[in-house]
Structures are given as C-alpha cells and as structure tokens.
Write a protein that holds these residues in place. Structure first.
Motif, PDB file in Angstrom:
ATOM      1  N   TYR A 197      35.784  46.597  22.374  1.00 23.33           N
ATOM      2  CA  TYR A 197      36.600  47.024  23.498  1.00 23.33           C
ATOM      3  C   TYR A 197      35.749  47.547  24.656  1.00 23.33           C
ATOM      4  O   TYR A 197      34.831  48.331  24.463  1.00 23.33           O
ATOM      5  CB  TYR A 197      37.552  48.138  23.066  1.00 23.33           C
ATOM      6  N   SER A 198      36.114  47.131  25.859  1.00 21.75           N
ATOM      7  CA  SER A 198      35.518  47.692  27.072  1.00 21.75           C
ATOM      8  C   SER A 198      36.612  48.077  28.058  1.00 21.75           C
ATOM      9  O   SER A 198      36.369  48.190  29.255  1.00 21.75           O
ATOM     10  CB  SER A 198      34.563  46.682  27.714  1.00 21.75           C
ATOM     11  N   LYS A 199      37.827  48.304  27.546  1.00 18.87           N
ATOM     12  CA  LYS A 199      38.984  48.568  28.404  1.00 18.87           C
ATOM     13  C   LYS A 199      38.845  49.874  29.181  1.00 18.87           C
ATOM     14  O   LYS A 199      39.511  50.058  30.206  1.00 18.87           O
ATOM     15  CB  LYS A 199      40.267  48.589  27.563  1.00 18.87           C
ATOM     16  N   ASN A 200      38.003  50.792  28.708  1.00 20.22           N
ATOM     17  CA  ASN A 200      37.826  52.068  29.404  1.00 20.22           C
ATOM     18  C   ASN A 200      36.664  52.054  30.391  1.00 20.22           C
ATOM     19  O   ASN A 200      36.324  53.090  30.973  1.00 20.22           O
ATOM     20  CB  ASN A 200      37.612  53.196  28.388  1.00 20.22           C
ATOM     21  N   THR A 204      35.345  48.629  36.432  1.00 18.13           N
ATOM     22  CA  THR A 204      35.159  47.257  36.917  1.00 18.13           C
ATOM     23  C   THR A 204      34.897  47.249  38.420  1.00 18.13           C
ATOM     24  O   THR A 204      35.041  46.218  39.079  1.00 18.13           O
ATOM     25  CB  THR A 204      36.401  46.403  36.612  1.00 18.13           C
ATOM     26  N   THR A 238      43.990  37.499  24.007  1.00 16.24           N
ATOM     27  CA  THR A 238      44.849  38.237  24.917  1.00 16.24           C
ATOM     28  C   THR A 238      45.340  37.278  25.995  1.00 16.24           C
ATOM     29  O   THR A 238      44.559  36.463  26.503  1.00 16.24           O
ATOM     30  CB  THR A 238      44.093  39.400  25.569  1.00 16.24           C
ATOM     31  N   THR A 274      39.795  40.633  25.072  1.00 16.57           N
ATOM     32  CA  THR A 274      40.599  41.746  25.562  1.00 16.57           C
ATOM     33  C   THR A 274      40.308  42.114  27.013  1.00 16.57           C
ATOM     34  O   THR A 274      41.154  42.695  27.680  1.00 16.57           O
ATOM     35  CB  THR A 274      40.380  42.994  24.683  1.00 16.57           C
ATOM     36  N   ASN A 275      39.118  41.792  27.520  1.00 15.51           N
ATOM     37  CA  ASN A 275      38.759  42.163  28.888  1.00 15.51           C
ATOM     38  C   ASN A 275      38.377  40.920  29.672  1.00 15.51           C
ATOM     39  O   ASN A 275      37.271  40.398  29.525  1.00 15.51           O
ATOM     40  CB  ASN A 275      37.610  43.180  28.894  1.00 15.51           C
TER      41      ASN A 275
END
Length: 340
Positions: free
Chosen positions: A250-253, A256, A290, A325-326
């Motif tokens: 995960y790199s959602k946090n 960007t 995703t 996911t990203n």
C-alpha cells in the motif's frame, strides 16, 4: 635578550597553532546519520534519486515523450532497470497490431476498419485445435501480454501519444492471461514526468481490455476479479507512508504532489517471479485489481479510446480500467486472469 624572548614566544605560538585541530578535524560529535531504511519496514529494495540512462529513445513519436531506459542501484546493492525490464527491443516478442496509433498515422475510426487491415499471419497459435480470440486493449502506457505463458503481443508505443491495440491468438479454454503493465517515466527512477507546472509530477497508469471469441461474444473484460500486484512504486517522499499487509503493498497514504526536484525522492522495487506468466503460477495471494473510472484515467479526449467505446464501454458488459491499489504511484504492475 628581548630578541631571544620574542623568538621563543613566536616558536611556542607557531607550535600551538600548528597542532590545534579544526572543528572538522576534531573528534566527531554525536551526529545521527539518517538511514532511509529506518523509516521503512517492508520487503522492497530502496533507491533514491535519478537513475542513469542506459538506452535512449527506444521509440520516437511526433509530440510523444522520450522513451528512455535507465539503471539504478538500491541500498541493498541490487541493480534495477527503470521504468521496468521489458521485451520491447526483443524481436522474438511480437508487437500487437494497431487499433489506433497516431504515431504511425493509423487513425482508425472503428474496430471494423482496424480489423480489415489485420494481417492473419499475426495471429499467435498456442493450440492448433483451439479457438481464435481477439483482445482489444488500451494501456496507459505500455503492456506485454501472455496467454498460457506464451508471448502474444506487446504495445507498439511505450509512452505517448496514446494508442490502442488488437491481439489475436488461438487457444483452448481454459486459458490464462498474464500482462505486464508499465507507466513510463521521463525522469527515470522516480516515476515522474513534467506536467501541470511541475518538473517532477507523478504519472498515472490504467488498462482496459476486452476479449471476444470468434462469434464476437465477450468472454472476458477487465474488472476487479483480475489479480494485480505492484513491483515498482515511486515517487515516495517519506518512506513511513508505505505499508504492507501480507502480499498487499500500500502507498495510499503517500503524497502524490511531486515537485520541481526529484533528487531526494525514493522508489520501492520488488523482484518479479520468473514464472509469473505461467499457467500454473500461484497468484492466490495477490490482491484483486482495483477499478477506476474513465474520468479518473482521463480518456474522454483520447481517440484511441473514444473511437472504440462500443467495445470498451459495452452497455451489457462494461470493461473497467484496472491497476493495482495506487494508479498514480505504482509504475510496474503484473496482471493475471484465467478465462474458464
């Protein structure tokens, strides 16, 4: 006597100054050296900054971005090819046929027009007694496609202008589709391109595909039942923003936002399994893909997509854009799906 005293004083001062250490030469102070790995507890290798270009312009296109390839070393001593190790220059891996390709002047308005120019010799035979299937693909930016571990087509345009492709193959059901997806980059090693007023702006990816049988029936289209795993994530400004849960990366946090200088940006790299495209490869622990909307990917002004919405946006089986996911920070993604 005065002269002698003065001489002794000068000698003492000279000796004293000559043996006095500067601050930089004195015993080191307790300064903490920051190791980037200290803020990261995952399984990836870490690189920082810009890669060294090893191959320039593997493809050129009017109004297209540069398609260079680079090399960079990680903190654990490994060497990585960026944006990815591909088969673009491998003559044994066939190119896909153009559905729409402005770089080559093949601006087809319909799938029927493109198929009328399809050379039957470009159909890849996996099973002599199999059925012929047609895959329609729009990739941002680059793809390589395998069926049952056999190469069946790679993208003609690695970066831009945006294009779309047709791949035909002959195989028996069930068959396994495996695809390598690459979001190309202008600034090698940090996943960035010049955009929106920033020299180092994070790019984004996305793939949509529809597979039809010889009777023009859809046998599969991209959705969240496909498997998708990321193997290269960048740019990362702060390694503490990434996390892993089992095989979920995960790199959602992570930010960007990008910036004007990528020298301090980090990247994460995972080694790809050698048999990831094989039929019997176990992808059960990979995350599901995703899905993303057309608006998020930004295809509403791209003829390579909009000319073929009757295929990609079929009212009864709308194909979804998929990625890991990203869709912004993940730059190399592997997909798998079995058509029963």
């Amino acid at each position: 006597m005065k002269k002698l005293s003065l001489l002794i004083l000068i000698t003492v001062l000279t000796f004293s100054c000559g043996n006095k250490k500067s601050k930089s030469e004195s015993e080191p102070e307790n300064i903490t050296q920051v190791n980037p790995a200290e803020n990261y507890s995952g399984t990836a290798s870490i690189t920082q900054g810009i890669a060294t270009t090893i191959t320039e312009d593997i493809y050129t296109c009017d109004r297209g971005r540069k398609t260079d390839v680079g090399e960079i070393s990680s903190t654990d001593g490994k060497t990585w090819i960026v944006p990815a190790k591909t088969h673009y220059l491998n003559n044994d891996f066939p190119f896909a046929t153009d559905l729409h390709n402005s770089c080559e002047g093949l601006n087809y308005d319909t799938a029927e027009e493109a198929l009328a120019n399809f050379n039957a010799a470009n159909t890849i035979t996996i099973d002599n007694d199999g059925e012929t299937y047609t895959a329609y693909i729009f990739a941002d930016n680059y793809f390589e496609m395998y069926v049952n571990g056999e190469p069946v087509g790679k993208d003609k345009v690695p970066f831009t202008q945006f294009n779309s492709s047709v791949v035909k193959f002959k195989v028996k059901k069930p068959f396994t589709i495996a695809m390598k997806l690459v979001d190309w980059e202008e600034h090698l090693g940090v996943g960035c391109e010049e955009n929106r007023g920033k020299s180092f702006h994070a790019g984004d990816g996305g793939l949509v595909a529809v597979i039809k049988d010889a009777q023009n029936n859809i046998v599969s289209s991209t959705n969240d039942t496909w498997k998708a795993q990321t193997f290269y994530t960048a740019p990362i400004e702060d390694l503490s923003c990434v996390s892993e849960e089992g095989n979920y990366r995960y790199s959602k946090n992570c930010s960007t936002e990008g910036g004007q200088d990528g020298a301090n940006f980090y990247a994460l790299h995972w080694e790809t399994p050698t048999d990831w495209m094989a039929t019997d490869f176990d992808d059960s622990n990979w995350p599901n893909a995703t899905t993303f909307t057309n608006k998020t990917i930004g295809v509403d002004n791209k003829p390579a997509y909009t000319n073929f919405t009757s295929i990609f946006d079929d009212p009864e089986q709308d194909a979804k854009f998929i990625w890991s996911t990203n869709v912004i920070l993940d730059n190399e993604v592997l997909l798998r799906y079995t058509v029963e």
